[in-house]
Design an enzyme around this catalytic site. Structure first.
Site, mmCIF file in Angstrom:
data_model
loop_
_atom_site.group_PDB
_atom_site.id
_atom_site.type_symbol
_atom_site.label_atom_id
_atom_site.label_comp_id
_atom_site.label_asym_id
_atom_site.label_seq_id
_atom_site.Cartn_x
_atom_site.Cartn_y
_atom_site.Cartn_z
ATOM 1 N N CYS A 147 -11.287 16.415 -1.197
ATOM 2 C CA CYS A 147 -12.412 17.341 -1.374
ATOM 3 C C CYS A 147 -12.273 18.512 -0.403
ATOM 4 O O CYS A 147 -11.726 18.372 0.694
ATOM 5 C CB CYS A 147 -13.740 16.623 -1.133
ATOM 6 S SG CYS A 147 -15.195 17.679 -1.451
ATOM 7 N N ASP A 207 -14.604 19.763 1.206
ATOM 8 C CA ASP A 207 -15.598 19.593 2.270
ATOM 9 C C ASP A 207 -14.947 19.753 3.654
ATOM 10 O O ASP A 207 -13.919 19.133 3.933
ATOM 11 C CB ASP A 207 -16.220 18.190 2.142
ATOM 12 C CG ASP A 207 -17.422 18.014 3.054
ATOM 13 O OD1 ASP A 207 -17.265 18.130 4.287
ATOM 14 O OD2 ASP A 207 -18.519 17.746 2.539
ATOM 15 N N ARG A 262 -15.626 18.635 6.413
ATOM 16 C CA ARG A 262 -15.590 17.450 7.284
ATOM 17 C C ARG A 262 -14.494 16.473 6.891
ATOM 18 O O ARG A 262 -14.071 15.643 7.680
ATOM 19 C CB ARG A 262 -16.940 16.726 7.236
ATOM 20 C CG ARG A 262 -18.105 17.589 7.651
ATOM 21 C CD ARG A 262 -19.425 16.993 7.203
ATOM 22 N NE ARG A 262 -19.509 16.896 5.740
ATOM 23 C CZ ARG A 262 -20.521 16.356 5.087
ATOM 24 N NH1 ARG A 262 -21.534 15.839 5.746
ATOM 25 N NH2 ARG A 262 -20.517 16.318 3.764
ATOM 26 N N HIS A 283 -14.990 11.195 -0.483
ATOM 27 C CA HIS A 283 -15.697 10.931 0.772
ATOM 28 C C HIS A 283 -17.180 10.715 0.500
ATOM 29 O O HIS A 283 -17.758 11.354 -0.387
ATOM 30 C CB HIS A 283 -15.492 12.075 1.773
ATOM 31 C CG HIS A 283 -16.147 13.365 1.368
ATOM 32 N ND1 HIS A 283 -17.330 13.798 1.926
ATOM 33 C CD2 HIS A 283 -15.809 14.291 0.442
ATOM 34 C CE1 HIS A 283 -17.672 14.954 1.371
ATOM 35 N NE2 HIS A 283 -16.770 15.272 0.459
ATOM 36 N N CYS A 324 -20.567 13.312 -0.254
ATOM 37 C CA CYS A 324 -19.912 14.414 -0.966
ATOM 38 C C CYS A 324 -20.969 15.246 -1.719
ATOM 39 O O CYS A 324 -21.657 14.736 -2.600
ATOM 40 C CB CYS A 324 -18.877 13.873 -1.948
ATOM 41 S SG CYS A 324 -17.964 15.195 -2.810
#
Ligand code: CO
Length: 218
Positions: free
Chosen positions: A47, A49, A51, A103, A106
């Protein structure tokens, strides 16, 4: 109008100079070796993302992981970007492992669970809504919304792994050499833990080929 530069933005080039110095301090020829080419062992599809970093959470060094990231780690049927990455990684780089890593927490998966018009994101999120539809009975049976959300993250990883093994390049390579192995992982942003879902894709390849056989010979 662009946002004001953040404090982090101001540090980037300074960080880069420090990183170069650190790499050279531990290996004077680090960048000479890097410039000679890449031979990554893993294709990581994750992803976007911020993080769920790819390299840092695996402790990977430059040259070790070929990376593709998009919203909610989707391998779409008409996504020329993702499919080109898989083609190049499997046929040319000959990676030994393909990982789809989702994750928890998400945002893409969460958005797909909500009844909202999100404009241009609608067709993208439909990939995940389709995953919900495939597994509706199981998901609707989970009373706790947080648990249902986490389960959809896991099921989305499994479905995207299946999308990887539906490609001709993957089927041909596995039938010819036994590689790459496809894995489904979830990164838990709350603990930092990387979880292997142990999706048994070897067993599923024959099933997949029963429907999605692309004429690849045994
Ligand atoms: Co995400």
């Amino acid at each position: 109008m662009a946002d004001e530069p953040t404090d982090f933005y101001q540090q980037v080039f300074e960080n880069n100079r420090r990183w170069i110095a650190e790499k050279k301090a531990s290996d004077a020829q680090f960048f000479e070796h890097l410039a000679q080419g890449q031979s990554p062992e893993i294709l990581y599809i994750g992803c976007s993302d911020s993080r769920a970093t790819a390299e840092e959470l695996m402790g990977a060094q430059p040259g070790q992981v070929f990376v593709h990231r998009n919203i909610a780690n989707v391998v779409g049927i008409a996504d020329l970007n993702a499919l080109s990455v898989i083609e190049f990684a499997v046929a040319h780089l000959k990676v030994k492992h393909v990982v789809v890593c989702g994750h928890y927490e998400c945002g893409g998966v969460k958005a797909a669970m909500q009844a909202r018009d999100l404009g241009l994101l609608n067709p993208w999120l439909r990939n995940i809504r389709d995953v919900y539809r495939f597994h509706k009975a199981e998901l609707d049976g989970i009373a706790d919304e947080g648990a249902r959300y986490r389960r959809l993250v896991e099921l989305n990883v499994e479905e995207q792994c299946l999308n990887v093994i539906k490609t001709a390049v993957l089927q041909k390579s596995v039938l010819a050499t036994g590689l790459p192995t496809v894995h489904g992982w979830v990164f838990d942003v709350r603990t930092g833990e990387l979880i292997d879902l142990h999706v048994d894709l070897g067993a599923k390849l024959d099933d997949i080929r029963g429907v999605y056989d692309l004429g690849t010979e045994r």
